[in-house]
Design a protein around this motif. Structure first.
Motif, short mmCIF file in Angstrom:
data_model
loop_
_atom_site.label_atom_id
_atom_site.label_comp_id
_atom_site.label_asym_id
_atom_site.label_seq_id
_atom_site.Cartn_x
_atom_site.Cartn_y
_atom_site.Cartn_z
N THR A 260 10.38 5.62 5.49
CA THR A 260 10.70 5.56 6.59
C THR A 260 10.41 3.88 7.30
OG1 THR A 260 8.94 6.41 8.02
CG2 THR A 260 10.30 7.68 7.54
N PHE A 261 9.09 3.24 6.50
CA PHE A 261 8.47 2.17 6.93
C PHE A 261 9.22 0.30 6.41
CE2 PHE A 261 4.61 4.73 7.09
CZ PHE A 261 4.00 4.50 8.39
N SER B 240 7.07 7.86 4.19
CA SER B 240 6.27 6.68 3.57
C SER B 240 7.85 5.59 3.63
CB SER B 240 5.34 6.84 2.15
OG SER B 240 4.61 7.67 2.33
N LEU C 88 5.74 13.77 2.18
CA LEU C 88 5.12 12.84 2.08
C LEU C 88 5.80 11.30 2.02
CD1 LEU C 88 1.43 13.58 1.16
CD2 LEU C 88 2.60 13.19 3.39
N ALA C 89 6.57 11.14 0.78
CA ALA C 89 7.03 10.43 0.72
C ALA C 89 8.48 9.72 1.24
CB ALA C 89 8.14 10.94 -1.08
N GLY D 154 13.98 9.12 3.81
CA GLY D 154 13.14 7.81 4.37
C GLY D 154 14.57 6.82 4.63
N ARG E 97 1.23 4.31 -2.41
CA ARG E 97 0.58 5.48 -2.72
C ARG E 97 1.65 6.83 -3.13
NH1 ARG E 97 -4.04 7.06 -2.37
NH2 ARG E 97 -3.37 8.99 -1.71
N VAL E 98 2.91 6.26 -2.70
CA VAL E 98 4.68 6.52 -3.45
C VAL E 98 3.79 6.72 -4.34
CG1 VAL E 98 6.56 6.69 -3.69
CG2 VAL E 98 5.53 6.12 -1.04
N TYR F 144 0.81 -1.18 -0.17
CA TYR F 144 -0.62 0.34 -0.39
C TYR F 144 1.36 1.37 -0.11
CZ TYR F 144 -3.50 3.94 1.30
OH TYR F 144 -3.59 5.08 2.21
N VAL F 145 2.14 1.26 0.81
CA VAL F 145 3.19 2.28 1.02
C VAL F 145 3.78 3.19 -0.62
CG1 VAL F 145 4.95 2.97 1.65
CG2 VAL F 145 3.38 2.21 3.24
N LYS F 146 3.73 1.88 -1.23
CA LYS F 146 4.39 1.51 -2.23
C LYS F 146 3.66 2.44 -3.40
CE LYS F 146 6.92 -1.49 -6.74
NZ LYS F 146 6.84 -2.42 -6.66
#
Length: 205
Positions: free
Chosen positions: A58-59, A56, A52-53, A24, A6-7, A2-4
């Motif tokens: 940092t996850f 994200s 925001l990237a 990050g 959204r980025v 999901y993070v990928k």
């Protein structure tokens, strides 16, 4: 995943997004646990990257990766500093972080109540973990962040171009359908004819 996703969908140019990803990823190799969002946002701001990237990315540091990241950073740091790494670092790293946090809260409480403070645990933590971790995380952090940047730019650019083509094709299809549909009169419903006017009947005297 999901993070990928959204980025990739961030409304920014690929280079700025990739610089945020760099910030990050690099942050995950620093020992500032609990402050990674703040550190990543600060680095991204300095680099003119997408914040925001950066947040994200940092996850990348998560319960599955923190132990190998910590071991690599600590061993690299001790090697650069010429010191001896602590035995079984991977098994004691979390305990040392917890012990340092406990010492910090205890000393804050001691200051507030006027009882004697004891910084021994924090000093050991700084010498054996924090400082070597901070120094040793620079090299692997730079490598991972740079690789992430180089991979992100072409991937994000390709994704954005493909998405723009899909949106353009969708609008063209909508426009084509609108052109093929019959245009109805704005004053009368479709399929009806306006009523005929009756002829005037003159008066007879």
């Amino acid at each position: 995943m999901y993070v990928k996703h959204r980025v990739r969908r961030l409304p920014d140019n690929p280079e700025r997004i990739a610089r945020g990803i760099w910030a990050g990823l690099f942050t995950t190799f620093t020992p500032f646990y609990g402050l990674h969002f703040l550190v990543a946002a600060t680095i991204a701001r300095v680099m003119n990257g997408n914040i925001l990237a950066a947040l994200s990315a940092t996850f990348f540091g998560n319960p599955l990766t923190y132990v190998p990241i910590g071991v690599i950073s600590l061993q690299t740091g001790h090697w650069l500093l010429g010191s001896q790494p602590v035995a079984e670092v991977d098994a004691t790293l979390a305990d040392k972080f917890l012990a340092a946090g406990w010492d910090l809260w205890y000393n804050i409480y001691a200051y507030a109540t006027g009882t004697p403070v004891d910084w021994t645990g924090l000093k050991i933590f700084y010498d054996e973990v924090f400082y070597p971790y901070m120094i040793g995380g620079i090299i692997p952090g730079l490598i991972v962040a740079t690789v992430g940047y180089m991979l992100s730019v072409p991937l994000i650019r390709t994704y954005q171009q493909r998405r723009r083509r899909k949106i353009k094709a969708k609008f063209e299809a909508i426009k084509k359908r609108a052109e093929l549909e019959p245009v109805n009169s704005p004053h009368a419903p479709s399929g009806t004819t306006p009523p005929s006017r009756s002829p005037k009947i003159g008066r007879t005297d």
